[in-house]
Write an enzyme that holds these catalytic residues in place. Structure first.
Site: not given
Length: 864
Positions: A270-272
């Site tokens: 995932s992106d952060w």
């Protein structure tokens, strides 16, 4: 890497590297970098997936689930008892920053993505990837969070500078080489952001709505090319929704297309802070959540298995993908993580200078004003960016470079005659950071921070730190392991002005904050409510004027905590504390007429070089630009108009990562697009201005005359958290072709100090089949007196199609270096991908029977 705005959990932000989650060495303090030390050679076995499977078989269900969330801000979870090490990620894409967002370990700063794309040089991108891998290793990291391959849908996109191009083929081909270079050294590349992440406005919640054809032909295409040709070991899902479903849980893009159609065998992260569900994200194929969070996985995943909403197989698939990434990058290496170190190599310096010069794009050169003669030309260097390091855009692509080179310094070193200088104007969005004027309690440059456990400043100081920079956004670097999840801190610094006057200090606070000047309260932002425009949550920039004397220090003391502000957000997000911090700016009072100084300098010189543009405050992750005009309030446009009146031999150098309005373009004889060139920005520019390097950059994005001419003008940035990609297939040059709108400078445009002639092309055969490519063969001749490189662009037009298609589409390109009067033959393969399009009525890709024209050009409008 991105900040978190989403609703949080249990009153404390779970994404701030909680003290109980770190199970490997943390990044050392930022005051200095550890000395160089050789890294142990890690032998990575070839059959990584079968080894991952073997390790998976030895894990308990709880251990498998634990792998699906990061261990802290940057690392995956280790399970030492089962021989599974943690691996560390590091932000890219124009360097490997390491674990601290501001002021961390020094690192090599490469040109930004669009500047790399302007080289149109696939081999160079491969070499850049190799050097980035070595930099990643020096940060003790195994995974580089790069490249960014989102499309330039609109000139105002905040992260355009970080991405490559408006064209999917150019983007995909360059990304492939970049990835191959990184992974040839055993470091994982992470292609991002998958998918349809073309704006920063409401980026966590915006729904990108589009038809299937543009999704396939434009936005998925760079990913598809890179996965087919380079197999990046990781893919990062984006924040946004795609046609109503968040990207991390979008079964159509992640499962149906990425995994099943393309057969992708890597790891999806995932992106952060970009996970939005428990069951859906795991089942769709988002394997590992970053950073550490207790919000969606762990117990919730175990409960979902108990209730039959997730199966053991769902968990096994994700955990095996995570273990495969670990095997590919670290294998069985259980040694302790080394401290981050510098690795400032001469060969990397040379490469960055070469890549920078090759990306610089000569847009206009009437009367051959360029190149300058170093021996005879008296130069006036003018402009707000002339004596500053405008080396990169803002956000997660930023880092602490080994060094910077300034245009003024580099021009002075190269020129043999006198070089005059005038600033001309200011373009501050916020006041410059106060750091150059600041000393800490010991007298060294920087700020002293004294940290307390809890948010009430009670008890003894737990940690004392020195930070070099007064940009103190502390989202990833507060010492939570010693403090716990709630903290308070006092930052103290002493500002010493160089002149007497009424100077200005600015203060921006993330959480509650108070600024004291010489012990007196000057700004109280304890309960601020008005949010500013920055990558991270924070107040607007407040300013206070202070009468100061030259050489006499003034004490600035900030009290701050990490309680969430504005207070209203605590109820909305069900949390009380997040990440705190502040930013201190400083500017001395102006004592001169900058514009008049610049005009005087221009009159006195043979040539005026005016260096203008944007910077990391105007162009950044976290927000989009508001206008295509140069900031601020027309000051740079007025400066250029005044200079060209004073000296007709005026060269404008623009530093930006995307197009800007140029109302003076017809008046000045020469325009250079210099992008953001990293640590060698000044040297690369001087090399081109004085002809030490022949410019060969070509625009990877169209420069329009007006914002109103752009493809997404009517559909930007959307409304009610939805943005309609209403321009369909017609972004970039496809739109300007279709509407017959002449751009200011077309896609693919770029001049040289020499001239090129294209020979008569031929095709190896006229009938294309699905199994073998046709080869285009043609000669290119340098008809001038200096060596130079030309990029030959090959476009295809479908004479007749069942569905509407663009007038032409880039299908191949080749860059060739030629000495004076040298001729070379190039051979370019054209395969089924060159003529195909996506038909959602089938659904599938189709190469129709019929006639196609091959168009060969030096730009999208210069078809030869």
């Amino acid at each position: 890497m991105e900040h978190i705005e989403d609703a949080q959990f249990d009153g404390i932000d779970p994404n701030a590297s909680p003290f109980q989650s770190v199970d490997s060495n943390t990044t050392p303090r930022t005051e200095f970098s550890s000395p160089s030390s050789p890294f142990p050679k890690v032998i990575i076995p070839t059959d990584c997936r079968s080894l991952a499977r073997q390790k998976l078989a030895r894990l308990t269900l709880e251990e498998k689930v634990s792998l699906l969330t990061a261990a802290d801000f940057w690392r995956t979870k280790s399970i030492p008892s089962k021989g599974i090490p943690a691996i560390k990620t590091s932000d890219g894409p124009n360097g490997a920053r390491g674990g601290i967002f501001v002021g961390g370990t020094k690192a090599a700063l490469f040109p930004c993505g669009i500047s790399l794309a302007a080289t149109w040089n696939k081999d160079l991108l491969y070499t850049v990837g190799q050097h980035l891998a070595e930099e990643t290793k020096a940060r003790s990291a195994n995974v580089l969070l790069a490249p960014t391959v989102c499309m330039h849908r609109h000139p105002l996109g905040g992260r355009n500078f970080e991405s490559f191009s408006e064209d999917p083929l150019l983007t995909g081909k360059l990304a492939s080489k970049y990835i191959q270079g990184i992974q040839s050294k055993g470091v994982a590349a992470t292609i991002k952001h998958f998918v349809a992440n073309e704006q920063e406005t409401h980026r966590l919640t915006i729904d990108s709505v589009m038809m299937e054809r543009p999704l396939r032909e434009l936005y998925l295409r760079p990913f598809e090319i890179a996965i087919r040709e380079a197999n990046p070991w990781a893919v990062m899902s984006s924040y946004n929704l795609v046609n109503g479903v968040h990207a991390d849980m979008n079964a159509h893009t992640l499962k149906d297309i990425l995994r099943e159609e393309w057969g992708y065998d890597g790891t999806v992260m995932s992106d952060w802070g970009g996970v939005n569900s428990t069951v859906e994200s795991i089942r769709a194929g988002c394997d590992v959540e970053f950073p550490y969070s207790s919000k969606w996985r762990f117990e919730k995943a175990l409960k979902a298995i108990e209730e039959g909403r997730l199966t053991i197989k769902d968990i096994d698939i994700a955990a095996e993908n995570v273990l495969t990434l670990v095997e590919r990058t670290k294998g069985n290496d259980m040694s302790a993580e080394e401290a981050e170190r510098e690795d400032d190599r001469e060969e990397t310096r040379k490469l960055i200078r070469e890549v920078g010069a090759e990306g610089i794009t000569l847009l206009k050169n009437e009367g051959q004003v360029l190149p300058l003669n170093a021996n005879t030309t008296k130069v006036a260097v003018i402009g707000p960016n002339a004596n500053r390091a405008i080396a990169g855009g803002g956000g997660s692509a930023s880092l602490n470079p080994y060094y910077n080179t300034l245009p003024l310094d580099s021009i002075r070193v190269t020129a043999k005659q006198e070089v005059l200088y005038a600033q001309g104007c200011h373009i501050h969005k916020w006041l410059p950071v106060a750091s150059p004027f600041c000393t800490d309690k010991s007298g060294a440059q920087g700020v002293t921070i004294e940290w307390f456990s809890g948010d009430k400043f009670h008890g003894d100081v737990v940690v004392t730190q020195r930070r070099i920079n007064t940009d103190l956004f502390l989202w990833d670097s507060a010492p939570l392991a010693q403090l716990g999840p709630e903290w308070s801190a006092i930052a103290t610094t002493y500002v010493t002005p160089t002149a007497t006057g009424k100077h200005t200090v600015s203060f921006m606070s993330v959480g509650p904050g108070k600024l004291y000047v010489n012990g007196k309260l000057a700004l109280d932002l304890w309960d601020w409510t008005e949010e500013g425009e920055a990558m991270f949550d924070g107040s607007i920039d407040y300013m206070v004027d202070i009468e100061m004397q030259a050489g006499k220090p003034v004490e600035l003391r900030i009290e701050m905590t990490n309680e969430l502000r504005p207070v209203a957000k605590q109820k909305v997000f069900n949390m009380t504390h997040k990440y705190g911090g502040c930013r201190i700016g400083f500017k001395e009072e102006d004592q001169v007429d900058y514009l008049q100084q610049a005009v005087d300098a221009a009159r006195e010189a043979d040539v005026a070089v005016v260096i203008v543009g944007l910077d990391a405050e105007w162009e950044s992750e976290g927000y989009d630009r508001k206008t295509m005009d140069l900031p601020s309030d027309g000051s740079q446009d007025r400066l250029i108009e005044a200079i060209v009146k004073a000296n007709s031999r005026t060269i404008v150098v623009n530093q930006s990562g995307s197009p800007v309005t140029m109302p003076w373009a017809d008046k000045v004889p020469a325009i250079v697009q210099a992008w953001y060139q990293g640590q060698e920005a000044g040297n690369a520019l001087a090399d081109v201005l004085f002809g030490l390097r022949n410019p060969s950059g070509k625009l990877p994005a169209t420069f329009p005359r007006r914002l109103e001419d752009t493809p997404a003008y009517h559909n930007w940035p959307g409304e009610n958290l939805r943005v309609m990609y209403g321009e369909g297939l017609y972004i970039g040059y496809r739109h300007y072709d279709r509407k017959s709108i002449p751009p200011l400078f077309p896609f693919g445009h770029g001049l040289s100090y020499t001239t090129f002639e294209y020979g008569r092309p031929s095709l190896s055969r006229k009938l294309m089949t699905g199994s073998a490519p046709i080869h285009l063969i043609m000669a290119v001749t340098n008809t001038g007196s200096v060596a130079g490189s030309e990029t030959v662009q090959i476009y295809v037009r479908d004479d007749k199609s069942r569905l509407p298609r663009p007038e032409k589409e880039l299908v191949a390109f080749e860059k060739v270096l030629l000495g004076p009067e040298e001729t070379k033959h190039i051979i370019v393969p054209l395969d089924k991908y060159a003529v195909g399009y996506y038909d959602d009525s089938l659904p599938g890709w189709i190469a129709e029977e019929g006639t196609f024209k091959v168009l060969i050009g030096a730009s999208a409008t210069d078809i030869r």
